[in-house]
Design an enzyme around this catalytic site. Structure first.
Site, PDB file in Angstrom:
ATOM      1  N   CYS A   6      -8.276 -31.596   7.514  1.00 18.72           N
ATOM      2  CA  CYS A   6      -9.526 -31.018   8.790  1.00 18.72           C
ATOM      3  C   CYS A   6      -9.159 -31.654  10.205  1.00 18.72           C
ATOM      4  O   CYS A   6      -9.160 -30.992  11.125  1.00 18.72           O
ATOM      5  CB  CYS A   6     -10.822 -31.325   8.022  1.00 18.72           C
ATOM      6  SG  CYS A   6     -11.174 -33.083   7.803  1.00 18.72           S
ATOM      7  N   HIS A  54     -15.501 -34.894   6.978  1.00 18.62           N
ATOM      8  CA  HIS A  54     -14.908 -33.597   7.373  1.00 18.62           C
ATOM      9  C   HIS A  54     -15.382 -33.329   8.862  1.00 18.62           C
ATOM     10  O   HIS A  54     -16.293 -33.598   9.117  1.00 18.62           O
ATOM     11  CB  HIS A  54     -15.769 -32.587   6.362  1.00 18.62           C
ATOM     12  CG  HIS A  54     -14.730 -31.119   6.286  1.00 18.62           C
ATOM     13  ND1 HIS A  54     -13.564 -31.157   6.171  1.00 18.62           N
ATOM     14  CD2 HIS A  54     -15.349 -29.966   6.589  1.00 18.62           C
ATOM     15  CE1 HIS A  54     -13.265 -29.870   6.259  1.00 18.62           C
ATOM     16  NE2 HIS A  54     -14.350 -29.063   6.466  1.00 18.62           N
ATOM     17  N   HIS A  66     -12.364 -24.538  10.001  1.00 19.46           N
ATOM     18  CA  HIS A  66     -11.864 -25.720   9.487  1.00 19.46           C
ATOM     19  C   HIS A  66     -10.943 -25.660   8.101  1.00 19.46           C
ATOM     20  O   HIS A  66     -10.592 -24.396   7.867  1.00 19.46           O
ATOM     21  CB  HIS A  66     -13.054 -26.661   8.847  1.00 19.46           C
ATOM     22  CG  HIS A  66     -13.679 -25.851   7.642  1.00 19.46           C
ATOM     23  ND1 HIS A  66     -14.123 -26.469   6.560  1.00 19.46           N
ATOM     24  CD2 HIS A  66     -14.493 -24.513   7.457  1.00 19.46           C
ATOM     25  CE1 HIS A  66     -14.503 -25.496   5.546  1.00 19.46           C
ATOM     26  NE2 HIS A  66     -14.974 -24.498   6.331  1.00 19.46           N
TER      27      HIS A  66
END
Length: 96
Positions: A6, A54, A66
């Site tokens: 990410c 994240h 993402h």
């Protein structure tokens, strides 16, 4: 293995547009913005129980791009899906 995690994805995208974004500590860059004032390009941070694990990039219309996790393709998801609502921690604006 090839691909992005990410923070690697967010770093790659911002660097492609001439903005230096570190791989680590992205949480501390930019200025905080509330969820109701999101604009495309804002970073979104998520994690369970107050942690951050994240990051994605808001692309508009309630969606963000993402890299979900290693081995899965880059995805577009809704910031309003149950998991991301529950685990939303912060949004920051890098671009003015």
């Amino acid at each position: 293995a090839t691909g992005f995690d990410c923070s690697g994805l967010t770093q790659y995208v911002f660097n492609a547009f001439g903005f230096e974004l570190p791989r680590q500590s992205q949480y501390y860059f930019g200025r905080p913005v509330s969820k109701d004032e999101l604009r495309p390009g804002d970073l979104l941070f998520f994690g369970p129980n107050g942690t951050i694990n994240h990051v994605g990039i808001y692309i508009g219309n309630g969606q963000f791009i993402h890299a979900p996790n290693s081995g899965r393709p880059v995805s577009i998801d809704s910031v309003n899906s149950a998991y991301y609502v529950t685990n939303f921690r912060r949004a920051t604006r890098i671009l003015s």
